[in-house]
Design a protein around this motif. Structure first.
Motif, PDB file in Angstrom:
ATOM      1  N   ARG A   7      58.151 -61.552  11.967  1.00  0.00           N
ATOM      2  CA  ARG A   7      59.405 -62.319  11.917  1.00  0.00           C
ATOM      3  C   ARG A   7      60.373 -61.830  10.846  1.00  0.00           C
ATOM      4  NH1 ARG A   7      58.508 -68.775  12.482  1.00  0.00           N
ATOM      5  NH2 ARG A   7      57.987 -68.846  14.689  1.00  0.00           N
ATOM      6  N   VAL A   8      59.860 -61.215   9.812  1.00  0.00           N
ATOM      7  CA  VAL A   8      60.739 -60.698   8.750  1.00  0.00           C
ATOM      8  C   VAL A   8      60.326 -59.277   8.396  1.00  0.00           C
ATOM      9  CG1 VAL A   8      61.364 -62.919   7.734  1.00  0.00           C
ATOM     10  CG2 VAL A   8      59.289 -61.773   6.948  1.00  0.00           C
ATOM     11  N   TRP A   9      61.317 -58.468   8.063  1.00  0.00           N
ATOM     12  CA  TRP A   9      61.074 -57.047   7.783  1.00  0.00           C
ATOM     13  C   TRP A   9      62.130 -56.585   6.793  1.00  0.00           C
ATOM     14  CZ3 TRP A   9      57.088 -53.995   9.341  1.00  0.00           C
ATOM     15  CH2 TRP A   9      57.237 -52.605   9.244  1.00  0.00           C
ATOM     16  N   GLU A  10      61.678 -56.103   5.663  1.00  0.00           N
ATOM     17  CA  GLU A  10      62.654 -55.669   4.660  1.00  0.00           C
ATOM     18  C   GLU A  10      63.301 -54.353   5.058  1.00  0.00           C
ATOM     19  OE1 GLU A  10      62.505 -56.065  -0.066  1.00  0.00           O
ATOM     20  OE2 GLU A  10      61.493 -54.308   0.696  1.00  0.00           O
ATOM     21  N   THR A  11      64.594 -54.240   4.759  1.00  0.00           N
ATOM     22  CA  THR A  11      65.353 -53.018   5.020  1.00  0.00           C
ATOM     23  C   THR A  11      66.079 -52.664   3.725  1.00  0.00           C
ATOM     24  OG1 THR A  11      67.284 -54.286   5.718  1.00  0.00           O
ATOM     25  CG2 THR A  11      65.710 -53.668   7.444  1.00  0.00           C
ATOM     26  N   PRO A  12      66.694 -51.478   3.634  1.00  0.00           N
ATOM     27  CA  PRO A  12      67.389 -51.153   2.384  1.00  0.00           C
ATOM     28  C   PRO A  12      68.406 -52.230   2.000  1.00  0.00           C
ATOM     29  CG  PRO A  12      67.138 -49.186   3.695  1.00  0.00           C
ATOM     30  CD  PRO A  12      66.676 -50.340   4.562  1.00  0.00           C
ATOM     31  N   ALA A  13      68.203 -52.857   0.837  1.00  0.00           N
ATOM     32  CA  ALA A  13      69.068 -53.928   0.327  1.00  0.00           C
ATOM     33  C   ALA A  13      69.316 -55.036   1.348  1.00  0.00           C
ATOM     34  CB  ALA A  13      70.402 -53.359  -0.171  1.00  0.00           C
ATOM     35  N   GLY A  14      68.336 -55.313   2.170  1.00  0.00           N
ATOM     36  CA  GLY A  14      68.512 -56.378   3.150  1.00  0.00           C
ATOM     37  C   GLY A  14      67.220 -56.701   3.858  1.00  0.00           C
ATOM     38  N   MET A  15      67.352 -57.471   4.903  1.00  0.00           N
ATOM     39  CA  MET A  15      66.173 -57.806   5.697  1.00  0.00           C
ATOM     40  C   MET A  15      66.586 -58.118   7.132  1.00  0.00           C
ATOM     41  SD  MET A  15      65.324 -61.739   4.495  1.00  0.00           S
ATOM     42  CE  MET A  15      64.414 -62.212   5.975  1.00  0.00           C
ATOM     43  N   ILE A  61      63.236 -65.018  13.494  1.00  0.00           N
ATOM     44  CA  ILE A  61      62.515 -66.281  13.366  1.00  0.00           C
ATOM     45  C   ILE A  61      62.523 -67.001  14.713  1.00  0.00           C
ATOM     46  CG2 ILE A  61      62.396 -68.494  12.119  1.00  0.00           C
ATOM     47  CD1 ILE A  61      62.088 -66.041  10.264  1.00  0.00           C
ATOM     48  N   GLY A  80      71.591 -59.932   4.061  1.00  0.00           N
ATOM     49  CA  GLY A  80      71.376 -59.400   2.720  1.00  0.00           C
ATOM     50  C   GLY A  80      72.525 -58.507   2.266  1.00  0.00           C
ATOM     51  N   THR A 128      70.214 -65.101   2.006  1.00  0.00           N
ATOM     52  CA  THR A 128      69.144 -64.138   1.731  1.00  0.00           C
ATOM     53  C   THR A 128      68.954 -63.888   0.234  1.00  0.00           C
ATOM     54  OG1 THR A 128      69.577 -63.119   3.871  1.00  0.00           O
ATOM     55  CG2 THR A 128      68.336 -61.806   2.288  1.00  0.00           C
TER      56      THR A 128
END
Lengths: 234, 300
Positions: free
Chosen positions: B59-67, B71, B216, B265
């Motif tokens: 449901r959540v996945w971090e990305t560069p300076a964001g996510m 959900i 984010g 975020t």
């Protein structure tokens, strides 16, 4: 904000980091961010408290990505962001205690055993630890237990006799938890599972870590991470 | 009057910082870190008529300076909200925004009718949900479908109506104008940007739904540009959001023309991000000799 007191490698890619200002109960966790105030990486990583003395906790983690890689590079006197303590943690019960841990999932079980020994010295404690490769910190566990067994490469749940009266607590990969749940149910044993999940906030707001239970979705971070095995649908 | 006090759609707020929907539950989750009553407003977790268990898989996945998040609007439903969450949320002395979405026009209408009698300050309408009966395209993608849902809700609900726009619309300005025309009292933007992640080790998409919403700091410049454009295209108030993490970020959106901002975020990364931003804005007003923060609104 917490300060690193020590950050040592205990096995390939596995580290134990001790921090200031991190009080906790057994089974709780913190969201740790390696670079305080930085927007990259953005989110904290949920890391279990391995041990706690006063206000200093140590955290056991495996390097699996960018965040934990940076965490492993932090040195004594560096600062990290530590949000917590979070989660419900394990209850301490006046009966024998058996823990079953798989890999990095042994993390929350050490402090549980230690607190149990301090509170109920006359009770029996057993630890069954399973690893797919290198084992770590097993001597620390055996020092706290009457029985301790390490299984490398096999199924740790095969070593446990769930018919022995005790409170069983398990943490590890989902297939291991599933096997533990099945065996505990067959033996009528009380089993608590500490679940792991990806999470963004750690405080119950983002619903990133929802898990299915017999009473609907629950949040691993806030309603858990410790759940009675019979409630969770794995 | 406090330097940070703003009026949003007739609702007085002690400051222009609102907790964004889906990032602050129903107002209680961050109480261990700060008093939620310090916020100008709180937008509830997005509700749907019958509630939802949300999406399966990651449901959540971090990305560069964001996510990225998928959900899937996990929520207890409108009736449950009115009965259980609303009375508690109402105790918090901040403007209460109720965020509601729907998967059909009938869902929106029924939900809006139920909320019409509820004690909320602002209805924030999420039009980024897929319309199940029209092939799954989100209502907010096209001016006509967006206006239709807004018009119907407007007719059933007397609360101030804030319509939350999706940045994924091919012609956002046209949607904004159509929504204004259909009777919205204000607009909030942006919702998350549709993104994607691939797990190269497993050679598959990370999310079961393949695509997911990006939020984010990474999206701030995009969201800011859109807020700036929309503020110039409509006459109703705009609430700006998208990647705000600090008071300086919040100021960007106000200077671009927003009347208030939302943060989300950033609070996941730092639970105190919002109270810190409010403090920073207060200090900025003092240092700049502003009687009210909105003196700088739209100056860029």
């Amino acid at each position: 904000m917490a300060v690193v007191l020590e950050n040592k490698r205990v096995a390939p890619d596995v580290y134990l980091m001790r921090l200031t200002d991190t009080p906790a109960k057994p089974g709780q966790f913190y969201m740790l961010r390696p670079l305080p105030g930085s927007l990259e990486p953005l989110l904290g990583r949920p890391i279990s408290v391995f041990d706690c003395e006063g206000c200093e906790s140590s955290f056991l983690y495996r390097v699996v990505g960018k965040g934990t890689e940076l965490l492993s590079q932090r040195r004594a006197s560096d600062s990290v962001d530590a949000v917590g303590p979070l989660g419900n943690g394990f209850p301490l019960e006046d009966r024998d205690l058996t823990v079953v841990g798989g890999g990095i999932g042994i993390a929350p079980l050490y402090y549980l055993l230690k607190a149990h020994r301090a509170r109920f010295p006359g009770r029996k404690r057993s630890a069954y630890l399973g690893f797919s490769g290198d084992s770590f910190l097993t001597e620390e566990f055996s020092a706290l237990c009457d029985v301790s067994k390490v299984n490398i490469g096999g199924f740790v749940t095969d070593d446990v006799d769930f018919s022995v009266p005790a409170l069983y607590c398990a943490c590890g990969p989902t297939p291991m938890l599933r096997a533990a749940k099945k065996r505990a149910e067959a033996a009528g044993a009380a089993l608590l599972l500490s679940l792991e999940a990806r999470m963004a906030c750690g405080v119950g707001a983002c619903l990133g870590c929802s898990c299915a239970t017999i009473s609907g979705n629950r949040r691993v971070c806030k309603d858990g991470p410790v759940f009675p095995a019979e409630e969770v649908l794995l | 009057m406090s330097r940070l006090q703003v009026n949003l759609l007739g609702v007085s707020m002690k400051n222009p910082v609102i907790a964004a929907s889906g990032t602050f539950g129903f107002g209680e989750e961050y109480r261990a870190f700060f008093d939620p009553g310090l916020l100008g407003g709180i937008s509830s977790k997005g509700l749907t008529l019958h509630g939802s268990k949300g999406n399966g898989g990651v449901r959540v996945w971090e990305t560069p300076a964001g996510m990225l998040n998928s959900i899937g609007l996990e929520n207890p439903g409108v009736a449950h909200f009115i009965e259980r969450e609303l009375p508690l949320m109402r105790r918090i002395p901040s403007a209460l925004l109720c965020n509601m979405g729907g998967h059909s026009l009938e869902d929106y209408e029924q939900g809006a009718a139920m909320l019409d009698k509820a004690d909320i300050d602002i209805l924030e309408l999420n039009i980024s949900c897929p319309n199940v009966k029209a092939g799954g395209m989100a209502f907010g993608m096209e001016p006509a479908t967006a206006a239709d849902v807004v018009r119907r809700v407007r007719a059933l609900c007397h609360h101030p109506l804030l319509v939350k726009l999706s940045p994924n619309a091919p012609d956002l300005i046209a949607v904004a104008r159509a929504v204004e025309e259909a009777g919205a009292d204000g607009l909030s933007l942006t919702n998350t940007f549709l993104g994607m992640a691939i797990d190269v080790d497993r050679r598959r998409a990370v999310f079961d739904n393949v695509y997911a919403g990006l939020s984010g700091p990474a999206i701030l410049p995009l969201a800011l540009r859109m807020v700036h454009q929309v503020c110039k295209a409509v006459t109703i108030p705009v609430v700006g959001l998208g990647g705000i993490a600090t008071w300086r970020d919040a100021l960007c959106f106000l200077m671009a023309g927003a009347t208030a901002v939302q943060m989300g975020t950033a609070g996941f990364a730092d639970p105190l991000a919002m109270p810190r931003a409010i403090e920073g804005l207060e200090k900025y007003c003092e240092e700049q000799g502003l009687q009210n923060i909105l003196e700088i609104r739209g100056i860029v």
